[in-house]
Design a protein around this motif. Sequence first.
Motif, PDB file in Angstrom:
ATOM      1  N   PHE A 243       0.856  -1.155   0.104  1.00 51.37           N
ATOM      2  CA  PHE A 243       0.058   0.203  -0.051  1.00 51.37           C
ATOM      3  C   PHE A 243       0.972   1.182   0.168  1.00 51.37           C
ATOM      4  O   PHE A 243       2.015   0.966   0.532  1.00 51.37           O
ATOM      5  N   SER A 244       0.099   2.374  -0.410  1.00 52.68           N
ATOM      6  CA  SER A 244       0.880   3.617  -0.257  1.00 52.68           C
ATOM      7  C   SER A 244       0.055   4.298   0.646  1.00 52.68           C
ATOM      8  O   SER A 244      -1.302   4.689   0.550  1.00 52.68           O
ATOM      9  N   VAL A 245       0.832   4.963   1.583  1.00 56.08           N
ATOM     10  CA  VAL A 245      -0.078   5.829   2.591  1.00 56.08           C
ATOM     11  C   VAL A 245       0.553   7.224   2.848  1.00 56.08           C
ATOM     12  O   VAL A 245       1.991   7.192   2.880  1.00 56.08           O
ATOM     13  N   VAL A 246      -0.372   8.389   3.099  1.00 57.22           N
ATOM     14  CA  VAL A 246       0.172   9.444   3.682  1.00 57.22           C
ATOM     15  C   VAL A 246       0.698   9.396   5.080  1.00 57.22           C
ATOM     16  O   VAL A 246       0.067   8.682   5.975  1.00 57.22           O
ATOM     17  N   PHE A 247       1.809   9.919   5.405  1.00 58.53           N
ATOM     18  CA  PHE A 247       2.338  10.064   6.846  1.00 58.53           C
ATOM     19  C   PHE A 247       2.003  11.328   7.336  1.00 58.53           C
ATOM     20  O   PHE A 247       2.410  12.217   7.048  1.00 58.53           O
ATOM     21  N   ASP A 248       0.816  10.907   8.458  1.00 61.78           N
ATOM     22  CA  ASP A 248       0.195  12.294   8.825  1.00 61.78           C
ATOM     23  C   ASP A 248       0.224  12.462  10.193  1.00 61.78           C
ATOM     24  O   ASP A 248      -0.441  11.834  10.995  1.00 61.78           O
ATOM     25  N   THR A 249       0.977  13.681  10.558  1.00 65.93           N
ATOM     26  CA  THR A 249       1.092  13.869  12.285  1.00 65.93           C
ATOM     27  C   THR A 249      -0.087  14.739  12.760  1.00 65.93           C
ATOM     28  O   THR A 249      -0.021  14.571  13.759  1.00 65.93           O
ATOM     29  N   GLY A 250      -1.345  14.644  11.840  1.00 68.61           N
ATOM     30  CA  GLY A 250      -2.423  15.461  12.356  1.00 68.61           C
ATOM     31  C   GLY A 250      -3.555  14.390  12.515  1.00 68.61           C
ATOM     32  O   GLY A 250      -4.558  14.862  12.975  1.00 68.61           O
ATOM     33  N   SER A 251      -3.117  13.110  12.486  1.00 66.98           N
ATOM     34  CA  SER A 251      -4.261  12.197  12.936  1.00 66.98           C
ATOM     35  C   SER A 251      -3.607  10.893  13.576  1.00 66.98           C
ATOM     36  O   SER A 251      -2.263  10.944  13.841  1.00 66.98           O
ATOM     37  N   TYR A 252      -4.579  10.003  13.930  1.00 67.41           N
ATOM     38  CA  TYR A 252      -4.058   8.756  14.736  1.00 67.41           C
ATOM     39  C   TYR A 252      -4.045   7.648  14.237  1.00 67.41           C
ATOM     40  O   TYR A 252      -3.426   6.656  15.019  1.00 67.41           O
ATOM     41  N   ASP A 253      -4.860   7.210  13.466  1.00 66.76           N
ATOM     42  CA  ASP A 253      -4.995   5.866  13.024  1.00 66.76           C
ATOM     43  C   ASP A 253      -4.447   5.501  11.725  1.00 66.76           C
ATOM     44  O   ASP A 253      -4.032   6.256  10.902  1.00 66.76           O
ATOM     45  N   PHE A 254      -4.345   4.029  11.871  1.00 66.85           N
ATOM     46  CA  PHE A 254      -3.694   3.630  10.545  1.00 66.85           C
ATOM     47  C   PHE A 254      -4.783   2.973   9.777  1.00 66.85           C
ATOM     48  O   PHE A 254      -5.519   1.998   9.893  1.00 66.85           O
ATOM     49  N   LEU A 255      -4.952   3.722   8.382  1.00 70.34           N
ATOM     50  CA  LEU A 255      -6.059   3.558   7.572  1.00 70.34           C
ATOM     51  C   LEU A 255      -5.778   3.203   6.205  1.00 70.34           C
ATOM     52  O   LEU A 255      -4.971   3.626   5.520  1.00 70.34           O
ATOM     53  N   ILE A 256      -6.200   1.947   5.892  1.00 74.73           N
ATOM     54  CA  ILE A 256      -6.209   1.400   4.358  1.00 74.73           C
ATOM     55  C   ILE A 256      -7.623   0.711   3.998  1.00 74.73           C
ATOM     56  O   ILE A 256      -8.070   0.424   4.902  1.00 74.73           O
ATOM     57  N   PRO A 257      -7.736   0.734   2.968  1.00 77.72           N
ATOM     58  CA  PRO A 257      -8.953   0.082   2.480  1.00 77.72           C
ATOM     59  C   PRO A 257      -9.056  -1.263   2.464  1.00 77.72           C
ATOM     60  O   PRO A 257      -8.182  -2.170   2.270  1.00 77.72           O
TER      61      PRO A 257
END
Length: 368
Positions: free
Chosen positions: A55-69
């Motif tokens: 998968f490719s994911v945004v590394f987001d310091t503004g949220s908490y969860d590990f989200l993939i479809p």
Amino acid sequence: MFSPGPFTRLLSALLLLQNARAALQPVNIPIEVYYNGTELQWYGPIQVGTPPQNFSVVFDTGSYDFLIPFNTCESCSNQRRFDPSLSSTFEDTGDGIYIQFGTGVGVEPVQGDEWVVVTETVKETVTVGGLSAPETIVELITMQSPAFAPDPFDGIVGLAAEQGSFMSSLVQQGLDPLFALHLADHTSSGSQLTLGGIDESKLGKPPTYIHTAFDGMALWTFNTTGISVNGHSLELDPQLKIIFDSGTPNVLFTPNLAEAAYAAMSSEIQPNADFPGAYGVACDRIGSLPAVIDLSFVDAAGAPFNLTIPSSELNIGPFRTDPSQCQTLINAGNQFSPFVVVGASLLKHYYSVWDMGNHRMGFSAYEP
Ligand SMILES: *[C@@H]1O[C@H](CO)[C@@H](O)[C@H](O)[C@H]1NC(C)=O
Ligand SMILES: *[C@@H]1O[C@H](CO)[C@@H](O)[C@H](O)[C@H]1NC(C)=O
Ligand SMILES: *[C@@H]1O[C@H](CO)[C@@H](O)[C@H](O)[C@H]1NC(C)=O
Ligand SMILES: *[C@@H]1O[C@H](CO)[C@@H](O)[C@H](O)[C@H]1NC(C)=O
């Protein structure tokens, strides 16, 4: 992407940090930029399951969860989806969550439930840059709002300061509790996430550290001693805090603060009626407007310290509805928010160190 998020899982994340085992070596993950008028998001590769699914994911310091479809997600058909039947380490928890983001993938202010996901919570083995963490909490997206469909990435990994299954899982495996980001613009390569350390080769000046506003703060939140625009200091609520969010391209102020900031730039900058909360100016004028934003702090050594967004960040690209008008950096959000959200328009100009173990962030300017 800014998500106010739950505070309930804070304690378990802290316990995980304390149980850290012997050190794992830091790893560098090359990441790429999603550019559409301005740099919107940075994303990189991650694997989930056994054997690993990519998968490719945004590394987001503004949220908490590990989200993939999830492969059951019909609204995720443009993205890669996780197939649990192919994984020997899949474990369903029977839970799920609903997340409404306060900032989106793009630059326009969020209206209501435009950016929403619904998930099923599972435990899986997650692998990144060769580091592997079993039994990481992964939120499999079963429904996402249509706004996510054009994204070139599959998911989002939350890197909030204290909660966040992803970093706490790696820390439990023995990784040092910090990471660092080099966010290059779309004309340069070399954007990178370093997990568990600092990549000295990307560092500019020695980093200056600032402490998070509170120990145990969930998002990356800091006290500010002032915000100035073109040298004019804005009148601030003394309680105002700044959140650094790597998953947001622009800056989110309260409406009063946005008005005051734009007044210190140019009366030509006006609200855009098509996008409530967004402002703009004629594209042939925007390049000549000074728009230096200084965010002031007291650093870890007690000295005054500024982070600066240069005038070149004012233009975040033409409006879809009228391309002769260009959108300006600052969006106006909730009048009662005690937070200002500052994203990549600032983080692009510094090598940033996100130090969970010491409740602080380091900033290293690239320019001399
Ligand atoms: C760029 O943005 C436009 C309008 O905002 C949108 O229609 C288009 O799909 C986007 N392109 C990409 C590659 O995301
Ligand atoms: C996952 O990505 C890696 C690196 O690009 C590639 O070598 C591998 O074949 C991919 N695996 C699958 C299952 O697509
Ligand atoms: C930040 O401000 C709060 C009051 O809003 C104060 O309690 C806290 O100690 C401050 N933190 C730092 C690191 O200055
Ligand atoms: C920070 O910026 C303000 C406003 O531009 C300026 O007055 C002040 O001297 C700067 N402080 C430092 C430490 O550079």
